[in-house]
Enzyme design. Structure first.
Site, mmCIF file in Angstrom:
data_model
loop_
_atom_site.group_PDB
_atom_site.id
_atom_site.type_symbol
_atom_site.label_atom_id
_atom_site.label_comp_id
_atom_site.label_asym_id
_atom_site.label_seq_id
_atom_site.Cartn_x
_atom_site.Cartn_y
_atom_site.Cartn_z
ATOM 1 N N TYR A 11 -18.100 -44.290 -7.054
ATOM 2 C CA TYR A 11 -17.864 -45.387 -7.997
ATOM 3 C C TYR A 11 -18.860 -46.530 -7.809
ATOM 4 O O TYR A 11 -19.017 -47.372 -8.684
ATOM 5 C CB TYR A 11 -16.432 -45.935 -7.864
ATOM 6 C CG TYR A 11 -15.358 -44.959 -8.307
ATOM 7 C CD1 TYR A 11 -15.669 -43.796 -8.997
ATOM 8 C CD2 TYR A 11 -14.020 -45.212 -8.041
ATOM 9 C CE1 TYR A 11 -14.692 -42.900 -9.392
ATOM 10 C CE2 TYR A 11 -13.029 -44.319 -8.437
ATOM 11 C CZ TYR A 11 -13.377 -43.163 -9.109
ATOM 12 O OH TYR A 11 -12.403 -42.285 -9.507
ATOM 13 N N LYS A 49 -14.743 -32.237 0.400
ATOM 14 C CA LYS A 49 -15.244 -31.045 -0.291
ATOM 15 C C LYS A 49 -16.472 -30.574 0.496
ATOM 16 O O LYS A 49 -17.580 -30.422 -0.028
ATOM 17 C CB LYS A 49 -15.589 -31.421 -1.745
ATOM 18 C CG LYS A 49 -15.904 -30.265 -2.647
ATOM 19 C CD LYS A 49 -14.703 -29.403 -3.007
ATOM 20 C CE LYS A 49 -15.149 -28.210 -3.841
ATOM 21 N NZ LYS A 49 -14.106 -27.187 -4.021
ATOM 22 N N ASP A 65 -9.667 -29.532 -3.709
ATOM 23 C CA ASP A 65 -9.016 -28.701 -4.733
ATOM 24 C C ASP A 65 -7.725 -28.101 -4.180
ATOM 25 O O ASP A 65 -6.682 -28.077 -4.854
ATOM 26 C CB ASP A 65 -9.971 -27.615 -5.263
ATOM 27 C CG ASP A 65 -10.782 -26.948 -4.162
ATOM 28 O OD1 ASP A 65 -10.813 -27.460 -3.023
ATOM 29 O OD2 ASP A 65 -11.386 -25.896 -4.429
ATOM 30 N N ASP A 107 -8.456 -41.545 -5.616
ATOM 31 C CA ASP A 107 -7.998 -42.045 -6.907
ATOM 32 C C ASP A 107 -7.112 -40.989 -7.571
ATOM 33 O O ASP A 107 -6.000 -41.273 -8.040
ATOM 34 C CB ASP A 107 -9.244 -42.333 -7.768
ATOM 35 C CG ASP A 107 -8.927 -43.108 -9.028
ATOM 36 O OD1 ASP A 107 -7.762 -43.492 -9.217
ATOM 37 O OD2 ASP A 107 -9.850 -43.325 -9.836
ATOM 38 N N ASP A 135 -2.640 -40.658 -7.570
ATOM 39 C CA ASP A 135 -1.856 -40.628 -8.810
ATOM 40 C C ASP A 135 -0.975 -39.383 -8.883
ATOM 41 O O ASP A 135 0.151 -39.446 -9.367
ATOM 42 C CB ASP A 135 -2.779 -40.683 -10.041
ATOM 43 C CG ASP A 135 -3.033 -42.121 -10.479
ATOM 44 O OD1 ASP A 135 -2.756 -43.038 -9.679
ATOM 45 O OD2 ASP A 135 -3.510 -42.320 -11.615
#
Ligand code: NAD
Length: 358
Positions: free
Chosen positions: A141, A192, A224, A248, A252
């Protein structure tokens, strides 16, 4: 010396939920010897209206001087057409950046009384209590270079850069281990590393930092798989630590396992443990001023503040128990309502929690 707490109520339902947080703090001062001084400052649309800036210099100075900040919510449709730097949400982003709040802690706890609110089967989520520690000020980001380019005559191209320095990974890893130490001493680091170099470094550094925390059982998982496991069997997790982008998304998913946005607190911490505490939800302009907003996310944010910035885990537990008691008594605001009950107002719910603390 008294701890200095700054209240930044913001916009929409911010005032209503902060009023209930103050009732809880007053009860703790009166009956449990909590030693604090409360101050307040404008932020968001309210600050823009008063001073033309969603984060006025005076508010930022008070935030810097405080030991902890309780933040309501900012934003509203009336400010959506302003230039981006003047919008309420920009005030919040600037505040996080100015205070160096790099570690975002988001618990996902399913209160047994609210098991019906989850979209997953009861046996999968009953007793769920996860903490996600997300890096908040680095990663893709913020990474440079980044661009969206109009290629000459050809197809457009865009790119971002996922970048973490060793020091950035070390400090968020420490935040993860410290959090795990206060819980059940199990930490899962999510990356990852099978595809990304940045994740390879992440995994190496987290493992190195882990040598300072021999009591914590460290595991690693690819993002994943972590997304899949959170939905398949979420109770296998206790504390997760991960980068900005993965955090992020995973936070959620974890939040929604609990089914209700009105119940979710959060903390954002700097390197000294100073923090800003706020509900996950926004300013809910559709219900502002109606006395129906659920104040529990804000009240549970107070509990996080007691635990992480004021070193009063004992009082945090009292607040969390009081919330459980209010739910046991059958109180439900509209967002967590099931069919058989009367709707409780914001004032009734906050009052019930404050009463339990007497
Ligand atoms: P929201 O979280 O404000 O509301 C989403 C829905 O959930 C609404 O229907 C709302 O009534 C309901 N809701 C939210 N919190 C609730 C609570 N405690 N009790 C009962 N119901 C609740 O998200 P949104 O509608 O997308 O955004 C509204 C404004 O808030 C926007 O201006 C947005 O930019 C801003 N926002 C601010 C923050 C923040 O301050 N941290 C976070 C998210 C959104």
């Amino acid at each position: 010396m008294s701890a200095r707490i700054l209240l930044m109520a913001g916009d929409g339902v911010g005032d209503e939920i902060c009023r209930e947080a103050v009732r809880v703090l007053n009860a703790l001062q009166k009956h449990h010897g909590l030693d604090i001084e409360l101050d307040s400052a404008l932020v968001g649309g309210a600050a823009y209206e008063a001073e033309g800036d969603p984060l006025p210099e005076s508010s930022l100075a008070r935030a810097r001087a405080a030991d902890a900040i309780l933040f309501g919510a900012v934003g509203g449709p009336q400010w959506d057409t302003l230039d981006r730097p003047l919008r309420p949400e920009s005030g919040l982003l600037r505040l996080r950046a100015e205070l160096g709040l790099f570690a975002n802690l988001r618990p996902a706890i399913l209160y047994p009384q609210l098991a019906h609110a989850s979209s997953l089967r009861h046996d999968v989520v009953a007793g769920l209590n996860i903490m996600i520690v997300r890096e908040l000020t680095g990663g893709i980001y913020f990474g440079q270079p980044r661009a969206l380019s109009a290629a000459d005559g050809g197809a457009r191209e865009a790119f971002n850069t996922m970048r973490y320095s060793e020091a950035e990974i070390q400090r968020i890893a420490r935040a993860g281990f410290e959090t795990a130490m206060q819980r059940s001493k199990r930490l899962c680091s999510v990356d990852k590393a099978n595809v990304l170099e940045v994740s390879q470094l992440w995994r190496e550094v987290v493992t190195e930092v882990g040598r300072d925390y021999p009591e914590v059982e460290l595991s690693h998982m690819y993002v994943d798989n972590a997304a899949m496991q959170l939905v398949r069997s979420p109770k296998q997790f206790d504390t997760l630590v991960t980068g900005n982008l993965f955090g992020d998304i995973l936070s959620d998913i974890a939040a929604m396992l609990t089914g209700s946005i009105g119940m979710l607190p959060s903390a954002s911490l700097d390197e000294q443990g100073k923090g800003m505490y706020e509900p996950v939800h926004g300013s809910a302009p559709d219900i502002a001023g109606q006395g129906t907003v659920n104040p529990l996310a804000m009240i549970l944010s107070v509990a996080m503040m007691l635990r992480y910035s004021l070193g009063r885990g004992d009082l945090a537990e009292k607040v969390e128990h009081a919330v459980g008691d209010a739910l046991n008594r059958g109180l439900r605001t509209r967002d967590i309502m099931d069919d058989e009950r009367q709707v409780a107002s914001t004032d009734e719910m906050g009052g019930a929690v404050a009463d339990m603390l007497q």
